[in-house]
Design a protein around this motif. Structure first.
Motif, PDB file in Angstrom:
ATOM      1  N   PHE A 262       0.827  -1.215   0.000  1.00 52.07           N
ATOM      2  CA  PHE A 262       0.000   0.000   0.000  1.00 52.07           C
ATOM      3  C   PHE A 262       0.857   1.258   0.000  1.00 52.07           C
ATOM      4  O   PHE A 262       0.446   2.300  -0.524  1.00 52.07           O
ATOM      5  N   LEU A 263       2.075   1.186   0.549  1.00 52.61           N
ATOM      6  CA  LEU A 263       2.960   2.347   0.481  1.00 52.61           C
ATOM      7  C   LEU A 263       3.368   2.636  -0.966  1.00 52.61           C
ATOM      8  O   LEU A 263       3.381   3.788  -1.414  1.00 52.61           O
TER       9      LEU A 263
ATOM     10  N   ASP B 180      -7.048   4.459  -5.213  1.00 55.04           N
ATOM     11  CA  ASP B 180      -8.091   3.443  -5.087  1.00 55.04           C
ATOM     12  C   ASP B 180      -7.494   2.076  -4.778  1.00 55.04           C
ATOM     13  O   ASP B 180      -7.983   1.344  -3.912  1.00 55.04           O
ATOM     14  N   GLU B 181      -6.432   1.742  -5.474  1.00 54.72           N
ATOM     15  CA  GLU B 181      -5.799   0.443  -5.255  1.00 54.72           C
ATOM     16  C   GLU B 181      -5.111   0.390  -3.891  1.00 54.72           C
ATOM     17  O   GLU B 181      -5.094  -0.656  -3.230  1.00 54.72           O
TER      18      GLU B 181
ATOM     19  N   PHE C 232     -16.526   7.031  -1.727  1.00 54.15           N
ATOM     20  CA  PHE C 232     -16.871   5.959  -0.798  1.00 54.15           C
ATOM     21  C   PHE C 232     -17.797   4.917  -1.414  1.00 54.15           C
ATOM     22  O   PHE C 232     -17.533   3.712  -1.332  1.00 54.15           O
ATOM     23  N   ASP C 233     -18.893   5.351  -2.009  1.00 47.88           N
ATOM     24  CA  ASP C 233     -19.875   4.405  -2.546  1.00 47.88           C
ATOM     25  C   ASP C 233     -19.253   3.480  -3.586  1.00 47.88           C
ATOM     26  O   ASP C 233     -19.478   2.254  -3.575  1.00 47.88           O
ATOM     27  N   GLU C 234     -18.466   4.060  -4.469  1.00 47.89           N
ATOM     28  CA  GLU C 234     -17.846   3.252  -5.524  1.00 47.89           C
ATOM     29  C   GLU C 234     -16.867   2.244  -4.941  1.00 47.89           C
ATOM     30  O   GLU C 234     -16.834   1.072  -5.353  1.00 47.89           O
ATOM     31  N   MET C 235     -16.065   2.677  -3.972  1.00 45.64           N
ATOM     32  CA  MET C 235     -15.085   1.771  -3.382  1.00 45.64           C
ATOM     33  C   MET C 235     -15.740   0.711  -2.506  1.00 45.64           C
ATOM     34  O   MET C 235     -15.279  -0.435  -2.448  1.00 45.64           O
ATOM     35  N   ALA C 236     -16.835   1.063  -1.828  1.00 44.23           N
ATOM     36  CA  ALA C 236     -17.567   0.073  -1.036  1.00 44.23           C
ATOM     37  C   ALA C 236     -18.115  -1.019  -1.947  1.00 44.23           C
ATOM     38  O   ALA C 236     -18.062  -2.213  -1.619  1.00 44.23           O
TER      39      ALA C 236
END
Length: 393
Positions: free
Chosen positions: A6-7, A16-17, A72-76
């Motif tokens: 993640f870093l 996003d990733e 948020f909605d898209e990533m959820a």
């Protein structure tokens, strides 16, 4: 957690990733990004060159950038799309604290139908009801819980397992039950004066503030303890206009509280008294008037790796009208005994260290219920243990 991943993703601008990498390893990243004691810093290889990467703050930055944004909605939905095919198996989780929420998150990803039973009116456990708003904004915690809900996890609030619903009923209705009720029983100091008006437990004080219920706090507050609950109580009392004295039986370096929090409390005006242990609470007309302490000296090292405090005969007195006891939390022994599950002498449940199964078939347990009072990261670790999902076959 795959920290290098993640870093690197964040460094490359692939937010996003990076978030997806974080959330699949840790379903409460914005919370841990604020309150974790960040032991991972001690293992960071940058120590050999300059200083550790502040992974907790990077964690928080990535989490906030998605959870508190219009992404948020898209990533959820993107996380929910990772759910495995439905297994048709129903799992009950008892307790919606860090352990229970983590277990529910992964069980749902594995395709199970998950229902969490929680005695409070909202989810979060001590993250919601013991941590002050200034450390963990509850709107942030609610976003993390909403993401877990979008995986299909159901919540049953105001349900006390053992009274409102029995363990036998859960055993009949679900293929497996995961117990994670935490340590909501405050340890108590048995000394003269604890019956006086103005003496209260830290958890009850912090929970009352979190629920915005009236709390009878005086102007001069003495706090016994050196852990996070003691420091949270101190900083909360300061914010309510009180003068605060924190009394701890060992030296400053031995305090289990997060050091940044201790420093912040001191900067905000808290007074610290080290090498002192409570002797008695002095009252007048049924209310607290002062607290007397015995000075301590340090003896041999104990099992915690710290030198054992030994009381001397020298007494100190501090005027106060409120005493907050923050000397630790314990498992609810009454629940454990009533459950019919085997328990250790200290009140924690007997369990299989590899499967987390208790003495009763298909009943599992995790978090403080089996380890005793710990921290958020350790509690979540039990919820993430792969064997909890063994019902998937």
């Amino acid at each position: 957690m795959n920290i290098p991943r993640f870093l690197e993703l964040y460094k490359e601008g692939r937010l996003d990733e990076a978030f997806e990498s974080v959330i699949l390893d840790n379903p409460l990243p914005a919370s841990t990004g604020r309150v974790c004691q960040h032991p991972c810093d001690n293992r960071c290889r940058r120590h050999a060159m300059d200083e550790a990467v502040n992974m907790r703050e990077v964690h928080r930055l990535i989490a906030d950038s998605i959870l508190l944004s219009d992404r948020f909605d898209e990533m959820a939905a993107r996380v929910a799309a990772r759910k495995m095919a439905p297994t048709g198996k129903r799992i009950a989780v008892v307790g919606a604290g860090p352990t229970g929420l983590t277990a529910a998150f992964y069980l749902a990803l594995f395709g199970h139908e998950v229902t969490i039973y929680e005695s409070h009116a909202e989810a979060g456990g001590m993250l919601r009801f013991a941590l002050p708003e200034y450390r963990l904004p509850k709107a942030v915690l609610s976003k993390e819980i909403e993401l877990i809900r979008r995986l299909g996890v159901k919540f049953e609030f105001n349900k006390n397992v053992g009274t409102d619903i029995s363990l036998n009923d859960l055993g009949l209705d679900f293929e497996a039950v995961f117990l994670s009720i935490g340590t909501w029983k405050e340890a108590w100091v048995y000394l003269p004066g604890t019956e006086l008006k103005g003496v209260m437990a830290a958890l009850l004080f912090l929970e009352g503030i979190a629920k915005e219920t009236p709390v009878a706090l005086g102007q001069r507050v003495a706090i016994i303890g050196g852990g996070n609950a003691a420091i949270d109580s101190a900083r909360t009392a300061l914010r309510r206009g009180a003068t605060v004295t924190v009394i701890y039986r060992r030296e400053r370096k031995d305090m289990p509280a997060i050091q940044e929090e201790v420093e912040a409390a001191e900067q905000e005006g808290a007074h610290f008294v080290f090498l002192a242990t409570p002797h008695r609470i002095v009252g007048e007309n049924g209310a607290v008037k002062a607290i007397e302490t015995l000075k301590t000296r340090l003896g041999e090292f104990d099992s915690s790796g710290r030198r054992r405090p030994i009381s001397t005969e020298e007494i100190q007195s501090f005027k106060c009208d409120t005493v907050i006891l923050a000397v630790g939390e314990a498992v609810d022994r009454d629940f454990c005994k009533a459950s019919g599950l085997s328990i250790h002498e200290n009140g924690t449940l007997v369990f299989d260290r590899y499967t987390l199964e208790t003495s009763r078939e298909k009943f599992y347990a995790g978090g403080d219920l089996i380890s005793g009072a710990s921290n958020v990261s350790n509690a979540m670790g039990y919820g993430k243990r792969r064997r909890v999902s063994s019902t998937s076959g």
